[in-house]
Design an enzyme around this catalytic site. Structure first.
Site, short mmCIF file in Angstrom:
data_model
loop_
_atom_site.label_atom_id
_atom_site.label_comp_id
_atom_site.label_asym_id
_atom_site.label_seq_id
_atom_site.Cartn_x
_atom_site.Cartn_y
_atom_site.Cartn_z
N THR A 219 4.13 -3.17 4.08
CA THR A 219 3.93 -4.34 3.34
C THR A 219 2.48 -4.70 3.49
OG1 THR A 219 4.73 -6.73 3.80
CG2 THR A 219 4.13 -5.52 5.84
N GLY A 220 2.11 -5.80 2.61
CA GLY A 220 0.92 -6.04 2.55
C GLY A 220 0.44 -5.90 0.92
N GLY B 122 4.49 -4.05 -7.68
CA GLY B 122 3.84 -3.60 -6.34
C GLY B 122 4.22 -2.35 -5.98
N THR C 161 6.95 -8.49 2.47
CA THR C 161 8.09 -7.58 2.17
C THR C 161 9.05 -7.50 3.13
OG1 THR C 161 6.71 -6.37 0.58
CG2 THR C 161 8.74 -5.19 1.19
#
Ligand code: ASP
Length: 343
Positions: free
Chosen positions: A244-245, A223, A193
């Site tokens: 992010t992740g 998400g 992201t």
């Protein structure tokens, strides 16, 4: 450090001539070297550096902080080489690229978000229009696409998604022939992201994020990125945070909100990110095996990041420097405070 608007314009002009500091493998590990400057932009991953630099330029050219965030993120959304943001991102299990994005503006605590939108070049701009032109905060799916088209935002024919179907769809079919139907797997390389946090000259905060989500996701999966408080949170009194992740491991804990709350309690941004991860790891059956990372920026211009795994890289740009830094990696051996720079 206080600089006037005129000094800022002059020094921002110099950034193009500045040596490019740090990228990918050469990332530096010290996160505080430009701490305290305004304006400053902090974003996820080495690819965020180009977005930050565009954002700084937009501001220097007289754009607003929101223009800077939006147009900075355009850089990543337009990058045909980027497989995790924008229309070149990984498609879902049906071969379709569905995009998530959100934006926040500190003054007035404004937010806009878009989820699972197809065929729109710049989902961050849809999020901004939702924030500025509707009474809503979030639009999803076909309604979001229709809204974007009515707003005159650039769209591509949904059929052009066929260009994305090739390898992903073939792979899915191959799996079907040879194996049991598969649930999407987190293989690290199939999601990322751009989250971009901004602190303006006047101390205002803003942020945005954009992603194509988890490659191979079940169609319709949303998400953390477009969820206010999960993928992004901006509190104009305190600071901003982004994630992010693996979104599933962030959105169950309102991760970015938590980072900001730790900053409110007085933690340095880096430690606030680390403490959020430790808290999630304490509650989660997977412990530190979460594949999550946070960035944070406070009202004073201090910033930091932390992630699970091996040193998550993030980008920082001010008028004096633009660089990729490596954050401390947390694992189940991480019991104490990370880093040494918590001033
Ligand atoms: N957080 C994004 C998502 O789960 C993906 C990523 O940043 O790696 O959709």
């Amino acid at each position: 450090m206080f600089i006037s608007r005129r000094q800022f314009v002059l020094s921002a002009a110099a950034i193009g001539a500045m040596p490019s500091l740090g990228s990918g493998a050469g990332a530096e590990t010290t996160a505080r070297t430009v701490s305290g400057e305004k304006p400053v932009f902090v974003s996820t991953w080495p690819f965020g550096k180009a977005a930050n630099e565009k954002a700084l330029q937009v501001l220097a050219d007289g754009g607003s902080l929101l223009d800077a965030v939006e147009q900075g993120i355009w850089v990543t959304e337009s990058d045909a080489e980027n497989r995790s943001v924008g229309l070149s991102g990984f498609p879902d299990a049906a071969g379709v690229v569905q995009l998530d994005a959100c934006i926040m503006f500190g003054p007035g605590h404004k937010a806009g978000s878009v989820a699972a939108v197809e065929g729109i070049r710049h989902p961050i701009s849809v999020a901004r229009r939702v924030m500025e032109k509707t009474p809503h905060v979030m639009l999803a799916g076909d309604g979001a696409r229709q809204f974007a088209i009515e707003e005159g935002l650039e769209s591509v024919e949904i059929n052009s998604r066929e260009m994305h179907q090739s390898w992903w769809k073939k792979r899915a079919e191959k799996n079907r022939e040879t194996e049991e139907p598969q649930r999407p797997k987190d293989i690290r390389e199939n999601h990322d992201t751009i989250a971009l946090l901004a602190l303006g000259l006047d101390g205002s905060l803003a942020g945005g994020c954009s992603t194509s989500g988890w490659g191979g996701k079940i169609p319709g999966r949303v998400g953390d990125s477009p969820i206010i408080g999960s993928g992004l949170y901006v509190d104009n009194e305190i600071g901003a945070a982004g994630a992010t992740g693996l979104g599933e491991n962030v959105m169950r804990y309102c991760g970015s909100f938590l980072v900001v709350e730790y900053m409110r309690q007085g933690l340095h941004p880096e430690e606030a990110c680390a403490e959020t991860i430790r808290r999630i790891a304490r509650l989660d059956p997977k412990g530190f095996d979460l594949s999550i990372n946070f960035i944070a920026l406070d009202k004073q211009g201090r910033f930091g990041a932390a992630g699970t795994g091996q040193g998550f890289e993030f980008s920082v740009t001010s008028t004096t420097t633009s660089r990729v830094l490596r954050s401390p990696g947390l694992s189940d051996t991480s019991v104490g405070p990370v880093g040494g720079n918590t001033k």
